[in-house]
Design an enzyme around this catalytic site. Structure first.
Site, PDB file in Angstrom:
ATOM      1  N   TYR A 249       0.821  -1.208   0.000  1.00  0.00           N
ATOM      2  CA  TYR A 249       0.000   0.000   0.000  1.00  0.00           C
ATOM      3  C   TYR A 249       0.862   1.268   0.000  1.00  0.00           C
ATOM      4  CZ  TYR A 249      -3.609  -3.303   1.649  1.00  0.00           C
ATOM      5  OH  TYR A 249      -4.454  -4.366   1.811  1.00  0.00           O
TER       6      TYR A 249
ATOM      7  N   LEU B 117     -17.832  -4.430   1.886  1.00  0.00           N
ATOM      8  CA  LEU B 117     -19.036  -3.839   1.289  1.00  0.00           C
ATOM      9  C   LEU B 117     -19.077  -4.064  -0.222  1.00  0.00           C
ATOM     10  CD1 LEU B 117     -18.966  -0.399   3.190  1.00  0.00           C
ATOM     11  CD2 LEU B 117     -20.038  -2.545   3.905  1.00  0.00           C
TER      12      LEU B 117
ATOM     13  N   ILE C  20     -12.543  -5.080   7.870  1.00  0.00           N
ATOM     14  CA  ILE C  20     -11.626  -3.929   7.834  1.00  0.00           C
ATOM     15  C   ILE C  20     -12.081  -2.941   6.757  1.00  0.00           C
ATOM     16  CG2 ILE C  20      -9.583  -4.968   8.884  1.00  0.00           C
ATOM     17  CD1 ILE C  20      -8.638  -5.654   6.006  1.00  0.00           C
TER      18      ILE C  20
ATOM     19  N   LYS D 135     -12.598   0.317   4.618  1.00  0.00           N
ATOM     20  CA  LYS D 135     -11.733   1.459   4.391  1.00  0.00           C
ATOM     21  C   LYS D 135     -12.576   2.714   4.218  1.00  0.00           C
ATOM     22  CE  LYS D 135      -9.773   4.303   1.072  1.00  0.00           C
ATOM     23  NZ  LYS D 135     -10.324   4.960  -0.137  1.00  0.00           N
ATOM     24  N   SER D 136     -12.194   3.781   4.896  1.00  0.00           N
ATOM     25  CA  SER D 136     -12.792   5.087   4.655  1.00  0.00           C
ATOM     26  C   SER D 136     -11.791   6.157   5.055  1.00  0.00           C
ATOM     27  CB  SER D 136     -14.086   5.274   5.445  1.00  0.00           C
ATOM     28  OG  SER D 136     -14.620   6.564   5.180  1.00  0.00           O
TER      29      SER D 136
ATOM     30  N   ARG E  51     -17.851   8.622   8.213  1.00  0.00           N
ATOM     31  CA  ARG E  51     -18.048   7.262   7.710  1.00  0.00           C
ATOM     32  C   ARG E  51     -17.335   6.251   8.607  1.00  0.00           C
ATOM     33  NH1 ARG E  51     -19.457   6.023   2.688  1.00  0.00           N
ATOM     34  NH2 ARG E  51     -20.825   7.818   3.005  1.00  0.00           N
TER      35      ARG E  51
ATOM     36  N   ASN F 107     -19.235   3.221  10.487  1.00  0.00           N
ATOM     37  CA  ASN F 107     -18.841   1.826  10.364  1.00  0.00           C
ATOM     38  C   ASN F 107     -18.617   1.184  11.732  1.00  0.00           C
ATOM     39  OD1 ASN F 107     -18.922   2.024   7.566  1.00  0.00           O
ATOM     40  ND2 ASN F 107     -16.722   2.308   7.330  1.00  0.00           N
TER      41      ASN F 107
END
Length: 291
Positions: free
Chosen positions: A63, A203, A241, A243-244, A249, A253
């Site tokens: 990443y 999601l 896990i 991601k945002s 958000r 979550n």
């Protein structure tokens, strides 16, 4: 076992269950994934998450944002022992000797003495190195240089291959998992191998949010579709896990931990499975992940 966290503004974060993945090693069932978080944004995103109440952060060498994640951990003021940190061995670093070097480099970038969980990111079967990589990870665990080790994107045949060379079970198999792509055969093999299932892209990268059973459950519970899907994962025992980069958000979550779906709602969402993979196929994925 649950953990209660409180955000910096005094509001209570959700009760998030702690899952035991190895002897004496627990992690929060909801964590923050930082896949595709740009390096120059990673520190701000992770600092926000830790302020909100997250205590489980998932990154990877591939990443290219481990340095920002580490800076956030240091700047947050949250004691290191309260933050569960996962990173991953990228494909281009696979192999017995190179895995040791890659792990040391990851810890240096993160500014930590050891990780809580280190995963082989992909089996990368065409390189033929994942078994050697697993041997290195098991030695890291045996020496106490990492608290727990596991795998990501491993199919049943890959799990069988590492079981043949080491009795140490993988603590986790982190796989693509969401209502329209559930991989039941991989889940079954993971559990049989002793690995807890962890869902990335929980999601469906947003693709599953408009499904009719999800929207109906959201309306019935005065919740968001994302919360409904995350609750589905949690009630099935998976680690998630999402991601945002947005504080609101992230908080939304995390609050999914307090939502309980009915058995009928769970079954309706489970029935959405359509084998709709979004990411790479572990049987063929062969990018080196070196940039």
């Amino acid at each position: 076992m649950n953990t209660q966290t409180t955000s910096a503004d005094g509001s209570s974060a959700a009760d998030v269950a702690l899952i035991q993945i190895a002897p004496g090693v627990h992690l929060a069932q909801i964590g923050l994934g930082v896949f595709q978080v740009p390096p120059d944004e990673a520190q701000r995103v992770v600092e926000d998450a830790l302020e909100i109440g997250y205590r489980h952060i998932d990154t990877a060498a591939a990443y290219v944002n481990e340095t920002g994640v580490g800076a956030a951990i240091k700047a947050s003021g949250v004691p290191r022992e309260e933050i569960f940190v996962t990173s991953k061995l990228r494909n281009g670093d696979q192999g017995y000797d190179s895995a040791f070097r890659a792990y040391a480099d990851t810890c240096e970038r993160l500014g930590v003495d050891r990780l809580d969980l280190y995963l082989i990111h992909w089996p990368y079967p065409s390189a033929g190195l994942f078994v050697d990589s697993w041997r290195a990870l098991t030695e890291l665990a045996a020496d106490g240089r990492v608290r727990s080790v596991g795998v990501s994107n491993f199919l049943p045949e890959h799990l069988d291959a590492i079981a043949a060379v080491s009795p140490l079970r993988p603590a986790v198999n982190q796989i693509e998992l969401h209502p329209t792509f559930q991989q039941p055969h991989v889940i079954e093999a993971s559990l049989a191998a002793g690995a807890t299932v962890e869902a990335y892209s929980p999601l469906g990268q947003g693709a599953d949010l408009d499904a009719e059973p999800v929207v109906a459950a959201a309306a019935a519970h005065d919740a968001s579709p994302a919360q409904v899907i995350l609750a589905w994962h949690l009630q099935r025992g998976y680690i998630v896990i999402p991601k945002s980069s947005r504080r609101e958000r992230m908080a939304e979550n995390l609050a999914a931990a307090s939502l309980r779906l009915s058995e009928e709602e769970l079954q309706a969402i489970t029935a959405l499975d359509s084998d709709a993979r979004i990411g790479g196929d572990p049987a063929t994925f062969a990018m080196t992940q070196i940039r």
